[in-house]
Design a protein around this motif. Sequence first.
Motif, PDB file in Angstrom:
ATOM      1  N   LYS A   1       0.820  -1.215   0.000  1.00 18.75           N
ATOM      2  CA  LYS A   1       0.000   0.000   0.000  1.00 18.75           C
ATOM      3  C   LYS A   1       0.857   1.271   0.000  1.00 18.75           C
ATOM      4  O   LYS A   1       0.567   2.214  -0.735  1.00 18.75           O
ATOM      5  N   ASN A   2       1.925   1.289   0.804  1.00 18.12           N
ATOM      6  CA  ASN A   2       2.758   2.496   0.861  1.00 18.12           C
ATOM      7  C   ASN A   2       3.437   2.790  -0.472  1.00 18.12           C
ATOM      8  O   ASN A   2       3.631   3.957  -0.835  1.00 18.12           O
ATOM      9  N   ALA A   3       3.787   1.740  -1.207  1.00 16.72           N
ATOM     10  CA  ALA A   3       4.398   1.936  -2.535  1.00 16.72           C
ATOM     11  C   ALA A   3       3.349   2.492  -3.503  1.00 16.72           C
ATOM     12  O   ALA A   3       3.628   3.416  -4.281  1.00 16.72           O
ATOM     13  N   ARG A   4       2.140   1.951  -3.436  1.00 17.34           N
ATOM     14  CA  ARG A   4       1.054   2.454  -4.301  1.00 17.34           C
ATOM     15  C   ARG A   4       0.756   3.916  -3.987  1.00 17.34           C
ATOM     16  O   ARG A   4       0.603   4.740  -4.890  1.00 17.34           O
ATOM     17  N   ASP A   5       0.703   4.228  -2.686  1.00 19.00           N
ATOM     18  CA  ASP A   5       0.409   5.614  -2.295  1.00 19.00           C
ATOM     19  C   ASP A   5       1.504   6.565  -2.787  1.00 19.00           C
ATOM     20  O   ASP A   5       1.216   7.690  -3.210  1.00 19.00           O
ATOM     21  N   TYR A   6       2.761   6.092  -2.711  1.00 18.04           N
ATOM     22  CA  TYR A   6       3.875   6.920  -3.190  1.00 18.04           C
ATOM     23  C   TYR A   6       3.700   7.207  -4.684  1.00 18.04           C
ATOM     24  O   TYR A   6       3.788   8.357  -5.125  1.00 18.04           O
ATOM     25  N   VAL A   7       3.411   6.158  -5.459  1.00 17.50           N
ATOM     26  CA  VAL A   7       3.249   6.313  -6.913  1.00 17.50           C
ATOM     27  C   VAL A   7       2.083   7.258  -7.221  1.00 17.50           C
ATOM     28  O   VAL A   7       2.206   8.169  -8.058  1.00 17.50           O
ATOM     29  N   LEU A   8       0.970   7.081  -6.523  1.00 19.57           N
ATOM     30  CA  LEU A   8      -0.207   7.916  -6.799  1.00 19.57           C
ATOM     31  C   LEU A   8       0.046   9.383  -6.427  1.00 19.57           C
ATOM     32  O   LEU A   8      -0.374  10.304  -7.141  1.00 19.57           O
ATOM     33  N   ALA A   9       0.785   9.587  -5.324  1.00 18.18           N
ATOM     34  CA  ALA A   9       1.091  10.961  -4.904  1.00 18.18           C
ATOM     35  C   ALA A   9       2.015  11.625  -5.910  1.00 18.18           C
ATOM     36  O   ALA A   9       1.804  12.778  -6.317  1.00 18.18           O
ATOM     37  N   VAL A  10       3.034  10.887  -6.343  1.00 17.25           N
ATOM     38  CA  VAL A  10       3.991  11.419  -7.306  1.00 17.25           C
ATOM     39  C   VAL A  10       3.274  11.706  -8.633  1.00 17.25           C
ATOM     40  O   VAL A  10       3.507  12.729  -9.284  1.00 17.25           O
ATOM     41  N   GLU A  11       2.371  10.824  -9.009  1.00 20.68           N
ATOM     42  CA  GLU A  11       1.614  11.011 -10.262  1.00 20.68           C
ATOM     43  C   GLU A  11       0.802  12.317 -10.205  1.00 20.68           C
ATOM     44  O   GLU A  11       0.804  13.112 -11.156  1.00 20.68           O
TER      45      GLU A  11
END
Length: 428
Positions: free
Chosen positions: A391-401
Amino acid sequence: MPAVVLIGAQWGDEGKGKATDLLGSRVDYVVKFNGGNNAGHTVVIGNEKYALHLLPSGILTPGVTPVIANGVVVDVEVLFHELNALLARGLDVSKLLISANAHVITQYHRTMDKVTERFLGRRNIGTTGRGIGPAYADKINRVGIRIQDIFDENILRQKVEGALDQKNHLLVKVYNRRAIAASEIVNELLGYAERLRPMVADTGLILNQALDAGKTVLFEGGQATMLDVDHGTYPFVTSSNATSGGAATGSGVAPNRFDRVIGIVKAYTTRVGSGPFPTELFDEWGEFLRANGFEFGTTTGRPRRCGWYDAPIARYSARVNGITDFVLTKLDVLTGLEKIQVCVAYDIDGVRVDEVPVNQTDFHHAVPIYQEFPGWTEDITGATSFDELPKNARDYVLAVEAMSGSRISAIGVGPGRDAIVVRHDLLG
Ligand code: GDP
Ligand code: IMO
Ligand code: MG
């Protein structure tokens, strides 16, 4: 989706070679349109590792026609070395095409690159020393040698003599080096003619005809947006247009034919050579990124400068290039970090600035304003879909996006050809 441009969105080494290789099996042509053997692309296929400099990464894919277009500067000796190395490993390189209008890097360009860098001392650019800048300078000064000149001895001799006229004065009187004899250069270049001849073509015509026939053409940029001579951190840049516009001037394919622009961006930032780099780290975290990401130059072996992701730079790249899709590479390198920082804006002399400043001095003074994200410890190198990421990796990607100005369509989770998570088809 016939004409697709793929470019670096930071300071290079984002993983353009791997991304090109990934798309290779679905494209008919891979075109290098700028730079020369200053590029270094590492492509890992199974247990085999390839380091390409001058050749387009598409040369590794059977069926692809690799093209070195007019915007490239070609060191023919290096070209033959690279071809020989691939031939020795059993690859078919017979399809390679080279533009008759591409410029040639000669011994005097390599010499000028090294002596001018030495002359600059502490103010040097940290070039790759491959003669790139001097070869492009000659092109702009209208004293360059083109590939087609190699096939006309008289013209070649006149042009080499013309090019050396001023340079020899400089070499002898300013740099205290020996003069270079025109005959030495001419003989070397003439010696390449026979092997080179079958590869040389009107690549602009061939590429336009290929697009007319519905073929898919991938334009692979060397270097990157922040190293672009117009849009990068001048003068700490390379001497070509590494942004998507360079794909048009560098190939003879008009801007209205391009359908998609893929920006390759690392989940953090690296830079080789001198120049401003706001998120650069000088601490254990920088060391962590360098060690985990194997951040050592493919071309020169120099340790790369490392730092956190810089969202204003990604947004700037999205704007300058018209990026339709990002590929976020090396997410796996962040695994194991407790906290991850992302630069969301800069503090410049006490004022918050949200975009890359146009003024170079301001950029030198820019202090990153960070947003912190929690890290993850799970191994992600085997992930095949976005949902499989922690989840933390997904959140990082979505935030960066959300901060970067375009969608992230694929995510690199390891060096291998298959280590990629696709969210949206890059060619569909
Ligand atoms: P280029 O110049 O943009 O083609 O990039 P380089 O080849 O100079 O540097 C990128 C490096 O990262 C290469 O060694 C690649 O094998 C490696 N690489 C690419 N994508 C990934 C990824 O998603 N994860 C990891 N760990 N390595 C990657
Ligand atoms: P790829 O294609 C990273 C940097 C050099 C130097 C500056 C000028 O692998 O991403 P040059 O020799 O081009 O005149 O050097 O540009 N540079 C690169 N940095 N990746 C590259 O290529 C680079 N090509 C040039 O380090 O700072
Ligand atoms: Mg590289």
